[in-house]
Design an enzyme around this catalytic site. Structure first.
Site, short mmCIF file in Angstrom:
data_model
loop_
_atom_site.label_atom_id
_atom_site.label_comp_id
_atom_site.label_asym_id
_atom_site.label_seq_id
_atom_site.Cartn_x
_atom_site.Cartn_y
_atom_site.Cartn_z
N ILE A 96 0.85 -1.19 0.00
CA ILE A 96 0.00 0.00 0.00
C ILE A 96 0.89 1.24 0.00
O ILE A 96 0.73 2.15 -0.77
CB ILE A 96 -0.91 0.03 1.25
CG1 ILE A 96 -1.82 -1.19 1.29
CG2 ILE A 96 -1.75 1.31 1.27
CD1 ILE A 96 -2.66 -1.30 2.54
N GLU A 97 1.85 1.21 0.87
CA GLU A 97 2.67 2.40 1.03
C GLU A 97 4.07 1.97 1.46
O GLU A 97 4.22 1.14 2.34
CB GLU A 97 2.05 3.29 2.13
CG GLU A 97 2.89 4.44 2.58
CD GLU A 97 2.72 5.68 1.74
OE1 GLU A 97 1.75 5.76 0.97
OE2 GLU A 97 3.59 6.55 1.85
N GLU A 98 5.05 2.52 0.80
CA GLU A 98 6.40 2.26 1.23
C GLU A 98 7.04 3.62 1.44
O GLU A 98 7.62 4.19 0.54
CB GLU A 98 7.15 1.46 0.17
CG GLU A 98 8.25 0.63 0.74
CD GLU A 98 8.83 -0.32 -0.29
OE1 GLU A 98 9.92 -0.81 -0.03
OE2 GLU A 98 8.22 -0.53 -1.34
N GLY A 99 6.83 4.16 2.63
CA GLY A 99 7.27 5.52 2.90
C GLY A 99 8.73 5.56 3.27
O GLY A 99 9.45 4.57 3.15
N TYR A 117 10.02 5.76 6.16
CA TYR A 117 10.35 4.94 7.33
C TYR A 117 9.50 3.68 7.41
O TYR A 117 9.93 2.67 7.92
CB TYR A 117 10.12 5.73 8.61
CG TYR A 117 10.55 7.15 8.52
CD1 TYR A 117 11.91 7.45 8.47
CD2 TYR A 117 9.63 8.20 8.48
CE1 TYR A 117 12.33 8.75 8.37
CE2 TYR A 117 10.05 9.50 8.38
CZ TYR A 117 11.40 9.78 8.33
OH TYR A 117 11.81 11.07 8.23
N GLY A 118 8.28 3.75 6.93
CA GLY A 118 7.35 2.64 7.17
C GLY A 118 7.12 1.79 5.95
O GLY A 118 7.66 2.01 4.86
N LYS A 132 1.41 -3.58 8.92
CA LYS A 132 2.33 -2.45 9.00
C LYS A 132 3.60 -2.90 9.72
O LYS A 132 3.54 -3.36 10.86
CB LYS A 132 1.67 -1.28 9.75
CG LYS A 132 2.60 -0.11 9.95
CD LYS A 132 1.90 1.09 10.56
CE LYS A 132 2.90 2.17 10.91
NZ LYS A 132 2.29 3.39 11.38
N ASP A 173 0.11 13.62 15.56
CA ASP A 173 0.47 13.61 14.14
C ASP A 173 -0.78 13.49 13.28
O ASP A 173 -0.83 12.68 12.35
CB ASP A 173 1.46 12.48 13.82
CG ASP A 173 2.20 12.73 12.50
OD1 ASP A 173 2.15 13.87 12.01
OD2 ASP A 173 2.80 11.79 11.97
P1 ADP Z 1 3.85 5.56 8.76
O1 ADP Z 1 3.92 5.54 10.25
O2 ADP Z 1 4.95 4.81 8.07
O3 ADP Z 1 3.61 6.92 8.19
P2 ADP Z 1 1.07 5.02 8.51
O4 ADP Z 1 0.41 4.28 9.60
O5 ADP Z 1 0.87 6.50 8.47
O6 ADP Z 1 2.59 4.66 8.43
O7 ADP Z 1 0.60 4.43 7.14
C1 ADP Z 1 1.13 4.92 5.93
C2 ADP Z 1 0.07 4.82 4.88
O8 ADP Z 1 -0.31 3.46 4.74
C3 ADP Z 1 -1.20 5.58 5.21
O9 ADP Z 1 -1.13 6.91 4.76
C4 ADP Z 1 -2.21 4.80 4.40
O10 ADP Z 1 -2.16 5.19 3.05
C5 ADP Z 1 -1.68 3.38 4.50
N1 ADP Z 1 -2.33 2.67 5.62
C6 ADP Z 1 -1.96 2.66 6.91
N2 ADP Z 1 -2.76 1.91 7.65
C7 ADP Z 1 -3.69 1.42 6.80
C8 ADP Z 1 -4.84 0.58 6.97
N3 ADP Z 1 -5.15 0.11 8.17
N4 ADP Z 1 -5.59 0.32 5.89
C9 ADP Z 1 -5.25 0.81 4.69
N5 ADP Z 1 -4.22 1.60 4.46
C10 ADP Z 1 -3.43 1.92 5.51
#
Ligand code: ADP
Length: 468
Positions: free
Chosen positions: A117-120, A122-123, A140, A238
């Site tokens: 979904i997301e590869e930021g 840090y996360g 996550k 945040d």
């Molecule tokens: P980080 O701490 O790395 O920023 P986040 O918890 O903010 O991680 O998640 C990063 C992104 O992943 C979110 O902006 C969203 O797009 C996606 N994401 C996070 N949790 C969920 C979830 N429970 N369901 C769907 N997408 C999610």
């Protein structure tokens, strides 16, 4: 000389007397020991007799015979048992205190990864399927920064606060799972409810902003979740659109508790290196070490503005620029409107214009289509003085939500194609919350130094902030 002789003679007499005394005591001790041993032997013999009698009685019952023969022989008790009179009462039971129930974490191998979904920075978040139940979840991976001493504090806080929360507007942490190599911290995963969208991605992809009725529904849900957090002494620290998830039934849930922490009353000293820059309140930017729920309310104000225009409200390039953008929109702080603000660490080096614009006028001009109730709510959320911002509870009761158009029911919410369902979400450069323990942003730390070193005017978005 004579004294010495006498003394020695006297010592010998005393020595003899002492020696005799020691012998008497030794004899006495010996007698006492022998007596004690005799009593012990007597008691042991009595016990043996009782055991033999009990065994003989038990041997008469055939069921017991079976049990006894399979039991290993007991080690003989050497110390005497307290002399409890033999009665027909059942043997006394030991009190049992239930201990913590330890449950082994399941393995990440129990989940089938569907897509990232997301590869930021840090996360790492993926959509995955629980192979036992078939349920789709979000996995996550715990962030790694500064993890040399074990699980990073952001991870611990995220798990701790999420585990304590149960609210329809807060993402549910289903469980924590581990990878094969448990010695690696990056092998710890949070299993969260999967939601199809986050508000940031959604806003970026929408051609038109949300309708007012939809904005009200989103804001009510967000504020309801924040109210729950604050009532439970949790600051999120945040809040931003990328941390607000939305499912296809119009339900909003607050996510990403990596910056969250418990607070108290009075507020403890806390780091100011929290909240993503564009959503960070002026008291944090000015270096306040004691702050409270109002920092989250400021972020809600920024999110409100973003929902109205689809664009982040205050896109500062750094802390100085962010402050100048805030002052441009919300007015210049005055001692009347915000008593004591000058005592904040980074405010001492600020030199502000003499005739500040009235708070609210610029803001109203920026959102001309907002009703006066909406405008008053936004203005109060973006009050420079944290004490003037409404609490989440007060916000829920604000007349803005009671006036037309009424909040749209979540069942009537439009659905959107989900990026998270198919492909990775790629962000346009949105800043992240400051990294805890990392080399701090020079602007965040040397803020006063930067101010003090500048004689000229620092330009920020067309607004001049005079700094000394
Ligand atoms: P980080 O701490 O790395 O920023 P986040 O918890 O903010 O991680 O998640 C990063 C992104 O992943 C979110 O902006 C969203 O797009 C996606 N994401 C996070 N949790 C969920 C979830 N429970 N369901 C769907 N997408 C999610």
């Amino acid at each position: 000389m004579a004294t010495k002789m006498k003394s020695r003679w006297a010592d010998d007499e005393e020595d003899a007397e002492l020696e005799a005394q020691r012998k008497r005591e030794k004899e006495e001790k010996k007698r006492a020991k022998a007596e004690k041993q005799r009593k012990l032997d007597e008691q042991a013999a009595q016990l043996r007799l009782q055991e033999e009698q009990a065994a003989a009685a038990a041997a008469e019952s055939p069921s017991n015979q079976r049990e006894l023969s399979s039991r290993p022989s007991k080690r003989r008790r050497l110390s005497p048992e307290p002399t409890v009179p033999q009665t027909d009462l059942p043997p006394a039971k030991l009190l049992r205190f239930p201990g913590a129930e330890w449950k082994r974490c399941r393995s990440v191998e129990d989940y089938e990864k569907l897509n990232d979904i997301e590869e930021g920075a840090y996360g790492w978040v993926s959509r995955a399927k629980d192979m036992t139940t078939g349920k789709v979840v979000a996995l996550k991976r715990l962030k790694m920064e500064n993890a040399q001493d074990g699980i990073p504090v952001t991870g611990i806080r995220e798990i701790q606060t999420l585990m304590d929360c149960e609210h329809p507007n807060i993402v549910t942490l289903q469980e924590v799972v581990v990878g094969e190599d448990m010695s690696k911290i990056e092998n710890i995963f949070l299993v969260l409810d999967f939601l199809e969208h986050d508000l940031k991605t959604l806003l970026e992809d929408m051609s038109e902003p949300f309708l007012n009725s939809e904005i009200k529904t989103l804001l009510l849900q967000l504020t309801s979740g924040v109210n729950y957090l604050h009532n439970n002494w949790i600051l999120h620290r945040d809040l931003k659109t990328s941390n607000l998830l939305l499912n296809n039934r119009g339900q909003l849930k607050i996510a990403d508790f990596g910056m969250a922490r418990y607070f108290g009353d009075p507020a403890p000293k806390m780091t100011q290196l929290v909240v993503t820059l564009w959503y960070r309140s002026p008291e944090l930017l000015l270096g306040a070490e004691k702050y409270g729920t109002a920092v989250d309310m400021w972020s809600i104000g920024c999110i409100f503005g973003e929902l109205l225009t689809k664009e982040p409200l205050l896109q500062g390039k750094n802390e100085v620029d962010e402050l100048s953008k805030i002052f441009e929109l919300c007015g210049i702080p005055t001692e009347d409107a915000w008593p004591g603000f000058k005592r904040l660490p980074n405010a001492r080096s600020l030199k502000l214009p003499k005739n500040p614009a009235t708070h609210g006028s610029v803001l109203r001009a920026r959102f001309p289509f907002l009703t006066s109730a909406g405008s008053s709510l936004l203005t109060s959320l973006l009050a420079l003085n944290p004490a003037k911002r409404p609490s989440a509870k007060e916000m829920l009761d604000h007349p803005f939500f009671a006036e037309d158009p009424k909040p749209k029911s979540t069942a009537m919410f439009p659905t959107f194609p989900s990026k998270a369902g198919q492909e990775k979400r790629r962000r346009r450069g949105t800043p992240n919350a400051p990294v805890r323990g990392a080399a701090p942003d020079i602007n965040a730390v040397d803020f006063s130094g930067i101010f003090a070193g500048r004689e000229d005017e620092e330009k920020g978005g067309g607004f001049s902030l005079k700094l000394i």
